[in-house]
Design a protein around this motif. Structure first.
Motif, PDB file in Angstrom:
ATOM      1  N   ILE A  50     -43.662  73.896  61.762  1.00  0.00           N
ATOM      2  CA  ILE A  50     -44.815  74.577  62.348  1.00  0.00           C
ATOM      3  C   ILE A  50     -45.371  73.693  63.444  1.00  0.00           C
ATOM      4  N   THR A  51     -45.655  74.300  64.594  1.00  0.00           N
ATOM      5  CA  THR A  51     -46.203  73.534  65.708  1.00  0.00           C
ATOM      6  C   THR A  51     -47.720  73.460  65.605  1.00  0.00           C
ATOM      7  N   ARG A  52     -48.302  72.645  66.454  1.00  0.00           N
ATOM      8  CA  ARG A  52     -49.759  72.529  66.474  1.00  0.00           C
ATOM      9  C   ARG A  52     -50.391  73.874  66.803  1.00  0.00           C
ATOM     10  N   GLY A  53     -49.688  74.674  67.571  1.00  0.00           N
ATOM     11  CA  GLY A  53     -50.213  75.986  67.943  1.00  0.00           C
ATOM     12  C   GLY A  53     -49.975  77.058  66.896  1.00  0.00           C
ATOM     13  N   GLY A  54     -49.259  76.716  65.841  1.00  0.00           N
ATOM     14  CA  GLY A  54     -49.066  77.655  64.745  1.00  0.00           C
ATOM     15  C   GLY A  54     -47.738  78.396  64.757  1.00  0.00           C
ATOM     16  N   SER A  55     -46.872  78.103  65.700  1.00  0.00           N
ATOM     17  CA  SER A  55     -45.557  78.754  65.710  1.00  0.00           C
ATOM     18  C   SER A  55     -44.694  78.194  64.597  1.00  0.00           C
ATOM     19  N   ASN A  57     -40.959  78.193  62.225  1.00  0.00           N
ATOM     20  CA  ASN A  57     -39.515  78.369  62.247  1.00  0.00           C
ATOM     21  C   ASN A  57     -39.001  78.118  60.837  1.00  0.00           C
ATOM     22  N   TYR A  58     -38.159  79.030  60.338  1.00  0.00           N
ATOM     23  CA  TYR A  58     -37.635  78.919  58.981  1.00  0.00           C
ATOM     24  C   TYR A  58     -36.114  78.960  58.983  1.00  0.00           C
ATOM     25  N   GLU A  59     -35.548  78.228  58.057  1.00  0.00           N
ATOM     26  CA  GLU A  59     -34.110  78.346  57.804  1.00  0.00           C
ATOM     27  C   GLU A  59     -33.863  79.722  57.201  1.00  0.00           C
ATOM     28  N   ASP A  60     -32.752  80.355  57.561  1.00  0.00           N
ATOM     29  CA  ASP A  60     -32.526  81.744  57.180  1.00  0.00           C
ATOM     30  C   ASP A  60     -32.638  82.003  55.675  1.00  0.00           C
ATOM     31  N   SER A  61     -32.126  81.089  54.871  1.00  0.00           N
ATOM     32  CA  SER A  61     -32.084  81.347  53.428  1.00  0.00           C
ATOM     33  C   SER A  61     -33.454  81.309  52.759  1.00  0.00           C
ATOM     34  N   VAL A  62     -34.473  80.795  53.449  1.00  0.00           N
ATOM     35  CA  VAL A  62     -35.805  80.718  52.837  1.00  0.00           C
ATOM     36  C   VAL A  62     -36.777  81.727  53.414  1.00  0.00           C
ATOM     37  N   LYS A  63     -36.351  82.449  54.445  1.00  0.00           N
ATOM     38  CA  LYS A  63     -37.239  83.439  55.063  1.00  0.00           C
ATOM     39  C   LYS A  63     -37.652  84.492  54.033  1.00  0.00           C
ATOM     40  N   GLY A  64     -38.937  84.791  54.001  1.00  0.00           N
ATOM     41  CA  GLY A  64     -39.458  85.761  53.049  1.00  0.00           C
ATOM     42  C   GLY A  64     -39.794  85.173  51.691  1.00  0.00           C
ATOM     43  N   ARG A  65     -39.370  83.937  51.446  1.00  0.00           N
ATOM     44  CA  ARG A  65     -39.667  83.287  50.165  1.00  0.00           C
ATOM     45  C   ARG A  65     -40.576  82.068  50.321  1.00  0.00           C
ATOM     46  N   PHE A  66     -40.426  81.342  51.412  1.00  0.00           N
ATOM     47  CA  PHE A  66     -41.223  80.137  51.662  1.00  0.00           C
ATOM     48  C   PHE A  66     -42.232  80.420  52.774  1.00  0.00           C
ATOM     49  N   THR A  67     -43.381  79.782  52.649  1.00  0.00           N
ATOM     50  CA  THR A  67     -44.412  79.904  53.680  1.00  0.00           C
ATOM     51  C   THR A  67     -44.940  78.521  54.030  1.00  0.00           C
ATOM     52  N   ILE A  68     -44.879  78.181  55.310  1.00  0.00           N
ATOM     53  CA  ILE A  68     -45.401  76.896  55.768  1.00  0.00           C
ATOM     54  C   ILE A  68     -46.778  77.110  56.392  1.00  0.00           C
ATOM     55  N   SER A  69     -47.671  76.186  56.134  1.00  0.00           N
ATOM     56  CA  SER A  69     -49.006  76.267  56.713  1.00  0.00           C
ATOM     57  C   SER A  69     -49.473  74.858  57.078  1.00  0.00           C
ATOM     58  N   ARG A  70     -50.510  74.816  57.916  1.00  0.00           N
ATOM     59  CA  ARG A  70     -50.935  73.520  58.435  1.00  0.00           C
ATOM     60  C   ARG A  70     -52.442  73.515  58.627  1.00  0.00           C
ATOM     61  N   ASP A  71     -53.052  72.386  58.315  1.00  0.00           N
ATOM     62  CA  ASP A  71     -54.468  72.157  58.575  1.00  0.00           C
ATOM     63  C   ASP A  71     -54.548  71.068  59.647  1.00  0.00           C
ATOM     64  N   ILE A  72     -54.857  71.479  60.869  1.00  0.00           N
ATOM     65  CA  ILE A  72     -54.870  70.541  61.983  1.00  0.00           C
ATOM     66  C   ILE A  72     -55.927  69.454  61.775  1.00  0.00           C
ATOM     67  N   ALA A  73     -57.093  69.850  61.339  1.00  0.00           N
ATOM     68  CA  ALA A  73     -58.198  68.903  61.186  1.00  0.00           C
ATOM     69  C   ALA A  73     -57.871  67.812  60.171  1.00  0.00           C
ATOM     70  N   LYS A  74     -57.147  68.195  59.120  1.00  0.00           N
ATOM     71  CA  LYS A  74     -56.816  67.244  58.065  1.00  0.00           C
ATOM     72  C   LYS A  74     -55.442  66.614  58.271  1.00  0.00           C
ATOM     73  N   ASN A  75     -54.709  67.040  59.285  1.00  0.00           N
ATOM     74  CA  ASN A  75     -53.353  66.543  59.532  1.00  0.00           C
ATOM     75  C   ASN A  75     -52.456  66.726  58.319  1.00  0.00           C
ATOM     76  N   THR A  76     -52.523  67.896  57.725  1.00  0.00           N
ATOM     77  CA  THR A  76     -51.707  68.175  56.552  1.00  0.00           C
ATOM     78  C   THR A  76     -50.818  69.388  56.798  1.00  0.00           C
ATOM     79  N   VAL A  77     -49.715  69.425  56.076  1.00  0.00           N
ATOM     80  CA  VAL A  77     -48.819  70.570  56.103  1.00  0.00           C
ATOM     81  C   VAL A  77     -48.417  70.887  54.675  1.00  0.00           C
ATOM     82  N   SER A  78     -48.327  72.174  54.375  1.00  0.00           N
ATOM     83  CA  SER A  78     -47.968  72.603  53.023  1.00  0.00           C
ATOM     84  C   SER A  78     -46.796  73.571  53.086  1.00  0.00           C
TER      85      SER A  78
END
Length: 115
Positions: A50-55, A57-78
Motif C-alpha cells: 500500500i502506498t502513502r496515497g492508499g493505492s 496491490n495484491y498477489e493474485d492468490s490472496v485477492k478477495g481474502r486479504f486486506t491491507i490497511s495503513r495508518d499514516i499518522a502512526k506509521n503502521t500497516v496491517s
C-alpha cells in the motif's frame, strides 16, 4: 535507520482469520509499506503493498481474502487475512520503502494454517 516491529501471526485452522500488524519506528518518510511471505523451500514473494496515497496491490492468490490497511499518522500497516488456506503458511515479513528508495524489512512472523 527504520525499524519495523511486527505483531500477530500464529497457528490457525483452514478457513480461519489472522491479523498482522507492523509499526515503523522512524522520522523518515515512508512511501510504500506492505507484506511479503516465504514458504519453506520457496522464494520470498509479495503478498500486498500500500502506498502513502492508499493505492494497493495484491498477489493474485490472496485477492478477495486479504486486506491491507495503513495508518499514516502512526506509521503502521496491517494485514487482515481471512479464509486462510494451508498454502498461506509461511514467514510473513513487513516491508517498507522510503522516498529515497531504501528498503527495510521486519524480522518476520510465522503464520501456520492447518488443514
Amino acid at each position: 535507520q527504520v525499524q519495523l516491529v511486527e505483531s500477530g501471526g500464529g497457528l490457525v485452522q483452514a478457513g480461519g482469520s489472522l491479523e498482522l500488524s507492523c509499526a515503523a519506528s522512524s522520522i523518515l518518510s515512508i512511501n510504500v509499506m506492505g507484506w511479503y511471505r516465504q514458504a519453506p523451500g520457496k522464494q520470498r514473494e509479495l503478498v500486498a503493498t500500500i502506498t502513502r496515497g492508499g493505492s494497493t496491490n495484491y498477489e493474485d492468490s490472496v485477492k478477495g481474502r486479504f486486506t491491507i490497511s495503513r495508518d499514516i499518522a502512526k506509521n503502521t500497516v496491517s494485514l487482515q487475512m481471512d479464509s486462510l488456506k494451508p498454502e498461506d503458511t509461511g514467514v510473513y515479513y513487513c516491508y517498507a520503502r522510503s522516498y529515497t528508495m531504501v528498503d527495510y524489512w521486519g524480522q518476520g512472523t510465522q503464520v501456520t494454517v492447518s488443514s
